[in-house]
Design an enzyme around this catalytic site. Structure first.
Site, short mmCIF file in Angstrom:
data_model
loop_
_atom_site.label_atom_id
_atom_site.label_comp_id
_atom_site.label_asym_id
_atom_site.label_seq_id
_atom_site.Cartn_x
_atom_site.Cartn_y
_atom_site.Cartn_z
N LEU B 14 0.86 -1.19 0.00
CA LEU B 14 0.00 0.00 0.00
C LEU B 14 0.89 1.24 0.00
CD1 LEU B 14 -2.97 0.53 -0.24
CD2 LEU B 14 -3.19 0.51 2.24
N HIS B 15 1.64 1.40 -1.12
CA HIS B 15 2.52 2.53 -1.34
C HIS B 15 2.28 3.01 -2.76
CE1 HIS B 15 4.68 2.11 2.36
NE2 HIS B 15 4.99 0.85 2.12
N ALA B 16 3.00 4.08 -3.15
CA ALA B 16 2.99 4.55 -4.53
C ALA B 16 1.56 4.66 -5.08
CB ALA B 16 3.88 3.65 -5.40
N PRO B 18 -1.02 2.48 -5.60
CA PRO B 18 -2.16 1.96 -4.83
C PRO B 18 -2.52 2.86 -3.65
CG PRO B 18 -0.61 0.20 -5.32
CD PRO B 18 0.04 1.48 -5.77
N ASP B 57 3.19 1.48 6.45
CA ASP B 57 4.12 0.58 5.76
C ASP B 57 3.53 -0.81 5.54
OD1 ASP B 57 6.34 -0.23 4.46
OD2 ASP B 57 7.65 -0.34 6.21
#
Lengths: 555, 87
Positions: B14-16, B18, B57
């Protein structure tokens, strides 16, 4: 003057230096404001909103990868948690610029403390912060020349996507930054537009404006005022390297014709095309987690068989090795309930989970059998003992699968590879996990990453032990860990007795060229040299000393 | 209170992209929405805060619990769960 950084986008770029000196001063500690708190808060909020709007507008103009990055930054500038923090600091008497500075610092420290990808997002926050503060002070942010007489080498402490998003090869010959890493925006965007880039280059902003600079995006070398002949040499060497990498074609083999099939690691159907285009000779590791993750129930036999058939069709007549589901407490699946474990790497993962939920494995093996191809091979992860390997092989045969293999990633399986091989038809070494378990160094912890190195002589010994047991048994021993993607290590692995190498598609060309440049005897000498050392660094250097072709290829 | 448990499928976690898509959707909803890891001790974060989500994170394969309450919450939760579960 010569500088050294980390090359993150290959090629040689040269031109006059354009040094981007952005310096927004830190607003003085304890700075206060005159007037109403509400007005000061409105001033801060308006600046945050304006910067968010500018970032979004630049994103729309740039498109592609830059657009995504800039839109995420726009979200950061208007983050509700950040806005609340700024407003409460103003309520406590701080002037808007100082409140912005302190609020950003709080979030920046959280991200920077995590390191890696998140650490690099801290640089995003710095850039947004500087833009907001500059706006509050009425400063203009410096821009870049848009139509230079010749492309320049852009030098900066760090570059923000807002700086680089609208650049093209017509303007920029190379990027050189003091900060940043391989996953920084500078690196990503440089690769996307095909411009050489060197990051983490100390002293770069000391380069005088306008002097000629040459940056080597492969080696990380940055030369200031190079002789014209040096530029010509470097450009022709880079061109020769590209040609050399491209000239090794066809099946993987050493210079003396010893065949080493080069296979691809594939994580889902979307990666099949790239593997075919890169000349993979089959799939050495087809990860099947993509079929299972995020679902309430396991995929049907038909759905699985369709996915496996698509892989076979991408590689007609070639082997496709399918790794059965590798789930654990760190990759929980609703249909394979996992209690939280204190250390998932040492817990019930891979084949261990299948022993408790044999139904899921049976369905996967049935789907493989339904495809009905002898080239589709099942392979189990996380096998510790010969007994486990035997259990898996029997399950495969009961479903009518003629060939079964297991991964060697636990030291006990490498130490007793002969016993493991007695019941299976092939093994494939997962070097990442093998290093993790042999050195007792968690792959997720950057603090122990120096131990997590496949060049550790203990890891090389375990590979050698497994490969020679496989040779005695007359069965193949492949490698499907990341280490096979390192051209020097690939030669060493062949020297240790690996029969196939499997890697991400992008690594196939350099590895093919590296093998093509050395004989099997040279690979064996390199392997012996590496194993005769006591540290990973020495092992790597000793191996490279036996592999002269790497230097010629610029690898 | 509505809740969805979903395993994050994207390779980047769940970064960038998404994370940005997730937050953009959450921001359109009127009610408070929280996200927490299903296994772990970190407190829940505001689903409309990209910085909160990044600091959580969440990696590929980790399960998150999304919670929201109020009119239209079920629909928002369905959409957010789909974004988080998209590879």
């Amino acid at each position: 003057m010569n500088l050294r950084g980390v090359g993150v986008s290959p090629g040689i770029g040269h031109g006059p230096a354009y040094v981007l000196a952005v310096s927004v001063p830190e607003p003085p500690e304890g700075a206060t404001y005159t007037g109403e708190a509400d007005q000061e808060k409105e001033r801060a909020t308006a600046a945050l909103r304006q910067v968010a709007g500018e970032l979004e507008a630049r994103g729309n103009q740039a498109g592609g990868e830059a657009e995504e990055i800039l839109k995420a930054q726009a979200l950061m500038a208007e983050d509700p948690g950040l806005v609340v923090k700024v407003r409460s600091l103003i309520d406590r008497g701080l002037a808007a610029p100082r409140a912005v500075f302190e609020a950003f610092t709080k979030y920046r420290d959280v991200l920077a403390g995590s390191g890696g990808y998140l650490g690099e997002r801290a640089a995003d926050l710095d850039d947004i912060r500087d833009r907001v503060i500059a706006l509050l002070y009425g400063q203009a942010m410096p821009g870049l020349p848009t139509a230079p007489a010749e492309p320049y080498v852009l030098v900066a402490r760090d570059l923000a996507p807002a700086d680089t998003a609208l650049l093209s090869r017509e303007q920029v010959a190379a990027f050189v930054t003091e900060e940043g890493g391989p996953t920084s925006h500078t690196a990503i965007l440089a690769r996307a537009i095909g411009v050489p880039a060197v990051v983490a280059c100390p002293g770069a902003t000391g380069i005088p404006h306008g002097v000629r600079v040459m940056a080597d995006g492969t080696s990380g070398d940055v030369r200031v005022e190079p002789a014209e002949s040096d530029v010509a040499d470097a450009v022709s060497a880079a061109t020769a390297r590209q040609a050399a990498l491209a000239s090794a074609r066809g099946p993987g083999r050493t210079a003396d014709g010893h065949l080493v099939p080069l296979l691809a690691n594939v994580g889902g159907p979307a990666e099949l095309d790239a593997a075919v285009a890169a000349g993979a000779e089959g799939i050495g590791l087809y990860r099947t987690e993509f079929l299972f993750l995020g679902r309430a129930e396991p995929p049907s036999e038909e759905e699985q068989a369709r996915a496996y058939r698509a892989a076979m069709e991408a590689f007609p007549g070639a082997k496709v090795i399918v790794r059965t589901l590798d789930g654990g407490a760190d990759k929980p699946l609703t249909f394979l309930p996992a209690p939280a474990e204190p250390n998932p790497a040492l817990g019930e993962r891979g084949l261990r989970r299948f022993r408790r939920f044999p139904g899921v494995m049976d369905a996967q093996l049935e789907a493989l059998a339904a495809v009905g191809s002898e080239d589709l091979l099942a392979m189990a992860p996380m096998v510790a003992t010969a007994e486990e390997a035997g259990w898996f092989a029997r399950a495969c045969r009961a479903k009518g699968l003629p060939v079964a293999g297991v991964m060697i990633e636990i030291p006990s399986a490498a130490l007793r590879a002969e016993d493991v091989l007695a019941s299976v038809d092939f093994v494939s070494i997962g070097t990442n996990d093998l290093a993790q378990y042999a050195l007792a160094a968690d792959r997720q912890l950057s603090a122990v990453s120096a131990l997590q190195d496949p060049w550790q002589p203990a890891v090389l010994d375990l590979v050698a032990m497994t490969a020679s047991a496989a040779a005695r048994a007359g069965k193949p021993c492949g490698i499907c860990g990341e280490s096979a993607a390192d051209p020097a290590m690939a030669c060493v692995l062949v020297g240790l007795g690996a029969s196939t190498l499997s890697m991400g598609a992008a690594a196939l060309a350099p590895v093919r060229a590296a093998l093509d440049a050395h004989t099997l005897a040279q690979c064996r000498l390199a392997a012996d040299a590496a194993r005769s050392r006591t540290t990973a660094t020495e092992a790597r250097a000793a191996a490279r000393a036996q592999l002269p072709g790497l230097g010629r290829l610029g690898l | 209170m509505g809740e969805r448990k979903v395993t994050v499928a994207a390779e980047v976690g769940l970064h960038a992209r998404p994370a940005a898509t997730f937050v953009q959707r959450a921001m359109k909803a009127p009610m408070d929405i929280t996200v927490a890891k299903a296994y772990g001790s970190k407190p829940p974060v505001n689903a409309k805060s990209i910085l909160g989500i990044l600091a959580l994170d969440v990696r590929q394969g980790e399960t998150v619990v999304i919670r929201a309450e109020g009119e239209g919450a079920e629909e928002v939760l369905d959409e957010l769960a789909e974004i988080a579960g998209t590879p």
